[in-house]
Scaffold this motif. Structure first.
Motif, short mmCIF file in Angstrom:
data_model
loop_
_atom_site.label_atom_id
_atom_site.label_comp_id
_atom_site.label_asym_id
_atom_site.label_seq_id
_atom_site.Cartn_x
_atom_site.Cartn_y
_atom_site.Cartn_z
N ALA A 114 57.01 54.86 34.53
CA ALA A 114 56.85 53.70 33.64
C ALA A 114 56.29 54.17 32.30
O ALA A 114 55.29 54.90 32.26
CB ALA A 114 55.92 52.67 34.26
N HIS A 115 56.95 53.77 31.24
CA HIS A 115 56.52 54.12 29.88
C HIS A 115 56.03 52.86 29.16
O HIS A 115 56.59 51.79 29.36
CB HIS A 115 57.70 54.67 29.07
N GLY A 116 55.05 53.03 28.30
CA GLY A 116 54.62 51.88 27.52
C GLY A 116 53.27 52.11 26.88
O GLY A 116 52.75 53.23 26.87
N ILE A 117 52.74 51.04 26.34
CA ILE A 117 51.44 51.11 25.66
C ILE A 117 50.40 50.44 26.56
O ILE A 117 50.60 49.32 27.03
CB ILE A 117 51.52 50.43 24.29
N ALA A 118 49.33 51.15 26.80
CA ALA A 118 48.26 50.63 27.64
C ALA A 118 47.32 49.77 26.80
O ALA A 118 46.99 50.14 25.67
CB ALA A 118 47.48 51.78 28.27
N HIS A 119 46.93 48.64 27.37
CA HIS A 119 46.01 47.75 26.66
C HIS A 119 44.79 47.47 27.51
O HIS A 119 44.91 47.21 28.71
CB HIS A 119 46.70 46.43 26.31
N ARG A 120 43.65 47.51 26.91
CA ARG A 120 42.40 47.19 27.57
C ARG A 120 42.38 45.70 27.91
O ARG A 120 42.72 44.87 27.07
CB ARG A 120 41.25 47.55 26.60
N VAL A 121 42.00 45.38 29.12
CA VAL A 121 41.91 43.99 29.57
C VAL A 121 40.47 43.53 29.42
O VAL A 121 39.55 44.14 29.98
CB VAL A 121 42.36 43.86 31.03
N THR A 122 40.28 42.45 28.68
CA THR A 122 38.93 41.93 28.47
C THR A 122 38.75 40.53 29.06
O THR A 122 37.62 40.12 29.32
CB THR A 122 38.58 41.88 26.96
N ASP A 123 39.83 39.81 29.26
CA ASP A 123 39.73 38.46 29.83
C ASP A 123 39.14 38.54 31.23
O ASP A 123 39.67 39.25 32.10
CB ASP A 123 41.12 37.83 29.89
N PRO A 124 38.04 37.81 31.49
CA PRO A 124 37.37 37.93 32.79
C PRO A 124 38.28 37.58 33.97
O PRO A 124 38.21 38.23 35.02
CB PRO A 124 36.20 36.95 32.67
N ALA A 125 39.11 36.56 33.82
CA ALA A 125 39.96 36.16 34.94
C ALA A 125 40.99 37.26 35.24
O ALA A 125 41.24 37.58 36.41
CB ALA A 125 40.67 34.84 34.60
N GLU A 126 41.56 37.82 34.19
CA GLU A 126 42.56 38.87 34.43
C GLU A 126 41.88 40.12 34.98
O GLU A 126 42.44 40.81 35.84
CB GLU A 126 43.33 39.20 33.14
N ARG A 127 40.70 40.41 34.51
CA ARG A 127 39.96 41.56 35.06
C ARG A 127 39.69 41.38 36.56
O ARG A 127 39.82 42.33 37.34
CB ARG A 127 38.62 41.74 34.32
N ALA A 128 39.34 40.17 36.95
CA ALA A 128 39.07 39.92 38.37
C ALA A 128 40.33 40.11 39.20
O ALA A 128 40.28 40.73 40.28
CB ALA A 128 38.51 38.50 38.54
N VAL A 129 41.45 39.62 38.69
CA VAL A 129 42.73 39.81 39.40
C VAL A 129 43.03 41.31 39.52
O VAL A 129 43.42 41.80 40.59
CB VAL A 129 43.88 39.09 38.64
N ALA A 130 42.84 42.03 38.44
CA ALA A 130 43.16 43.46 38.43
C ALA A 130 42.27 44.24 39.38
O ALA A 130 42.75 45.08 40.15
CB ALA A 130 43.02 44.01 37.00
N LEU A 131 40.98 43.95 39.36
CA LEU A 131 40.06 44.72 40.22
C LEU A 131 40.30 44.40 41.69
O LEU A 131 40.24 45.30 42.54
CB LEU A 131 38.61 44.45 39.80
N ASP A 132 40.60 43.13 42.00
CA ASP A 132 40.96 42.80 43.39
C ASP A 132 42.24 43.55 43.78
O ASP A 132 42.33 44.11 44.89
CB ASP A 132 41.19 41.29 43.55
N ALA A 133 43.20 43.57 42.89
CA ALA A 133 44.48 44.21 43.21
C ALA A 133 44.30 45.72 43.41
O ALA A 133 44.96 46.33 44.26
CB ALA A 133 45.50 43.94 42.10
N LEU A 134 43.39 46.32 42.64
CA LEU A 134 43.16 47.76 42.80
C LEU A 134 42.59 48.09 44.17
O LEU A 134 42.94 49.10 44.78
CB LEU A 134 42.24 48.26 41.68
N VAL A 135 41.72 47.21 44.67
CA VAL A 135 41.18 47.42 46.02
C VAL A 135 42.27 47.16 47.07
O VAL A 135 42.44 47.92 48.03
CB VAL A 135 39.95 46.53 46.25
N ASP A 136 43.04 46.08 46.87
CA ASP A 136 44.05 45.72 47.86
C ASP A 136 45.23 46.70 47.87
O ASP A 136 45.92 46.81 48.89
CB ASP A 136 44.56 44.30 47.60
#
Lengths: 221, 221
Positions: A114-136
């Motif tokens: 996968a190619h692309g530009i990485a963006h820092r996630v700052t929105d708390p709701a999206e961060r929570a989704v991402a961190l849960d997904a990383l564990v799952d």
């Protein structure tokens, strides 16, 4: 129509995702791409630092058509790649292909690039989704059975998103592909299957005696 | 003194190979670095194309303090990286670390990251060593039991060398590292071992009946 039955669009071919050879092994359908991404949890993250390529292993999670990565806010990759081009590659070896000819030795595998530009996630709701997904991604079901990040841990953790726009899979399956004139050579030829296996879970030494293995881990025991 | 008993020098630390965090996991001794490289056969090759990072899985072999890669002379990586900076990374996951806290979930792993300039190998003797090593990295002993490359195959195959000068390993082993105040939480915690296993070899359909599995493969069956 059931949501799960709706086909998701395939990924477009681009110059970057069209291989210069073995184009027959390339796949762009989201079912193939997503199945490979969902079968692993370690990716190799590539970025450019001071003009030089850097490739580091790291955990990832797929959520729909996005990948999430995370790391310490103080780490070099997290500081380097916000807003920068990255390449995230996931590879699963499936077999060792032993041909009669040295040059036809190969590996059965599934990979996604996968190619692309990485963006820092700052929105708390999206961060929570991402961190849960990383564990799952590592242990499906686990995010509901652990202590979520607290404010201090959130402050120490950068989350990066890579939208899956320019992405392709490459797959080799099947048998040995020797030259016809080599088939009579005396060398053994064939495929040795390769797979990842999980061993019996080893409980933490501080775990209270009798703490049962949760159901979402039992099938891995 | 027996040659095998002579210690090989460690790899020097450089800015690039000194992690910005978890420096306690970094290793520079050649025994650790070489053991990790010798335990795998798939690496992730990073290079820069048109200013963007590219990471591709490929086979590799270690010979002393050199890595060899190969590919089609017509492929994009082989045309791109001769004389250019690359990063070659090898990663072996060893365990899934399930902590009580989401942020302490981790993976036990061994990895090696090598930085340097890739050079095309044209010397026939060195090419032969490299191509044998690439086969033996996947299946030790195999290079002596297959047909070597012929002139046409040599012409189609590029071999690249990366000298191991700027290289480091990173290793996480052991148990869960939860916060002391989390130890009473009710969540199961521990480590699930991860390993690669090889299945029973599947003979090629065109193999003469009764062709025995060679001894160098039998221990993998």
């Amino acid at each position: 129509m059931d949501a799960a039955a709706q086909p998701t669009p395939d990924y477009p071919r681009t110059t970057r995702t069209t291989p210069t050879r073995r184009a027959d092994r390339a796949r762009y359908d989201s079912a193939t791409v997503h199945a490979i991404l969902d079968a692993e949890f370690v990716c190799h993250l590539g970025f450019v630092a001071d003009g030089a390529p850097v490739v580091l292993p790291t955990l990832y999670a797929r959520v729909d058509r996005r990948l999430y990565l995370h790391g310490s806010t103080g780490s070099r990759p997290m500081r380097t790649i916000d807003g920068e081009r990255v390449c995230v590659t996931v590879t699963i070896p499936d077999g060792i292909v032993l041909a009669r000819a040295a040059m036809h030795h190969s590996v059965n595998y599934r990979s996604v690039v996968a190619h692309g530009i990485a963006h820092r996630v700052t929105d708390p709701a999206e961060r929570a989704v991402a961190l849960d997904a990383l564990v799952d991604q590592v242990a499906p079901g686990r995010s509901a059975d652990c202590r979520p990040a607290n404010a201090k841990e959130h402050a120490m953790t950068a989350v990066l998103r890579l939208d899956l726009d320019e992405v392709s899979a490459k797959v080799r399956t099947g048998a040995v592909a020797d030259e016809p004139e080599d088939l009579e050579l005396p060398h053994w030829a064939g495929v040795i299957p390769v797979r990842r296996t999980l061993g019996a879970p080893v409980p933490d030494g501080a775990l209270a005696a009798g703490t049962p293995l949760p159901g979402y881990l039992s099938h891995r025991a």
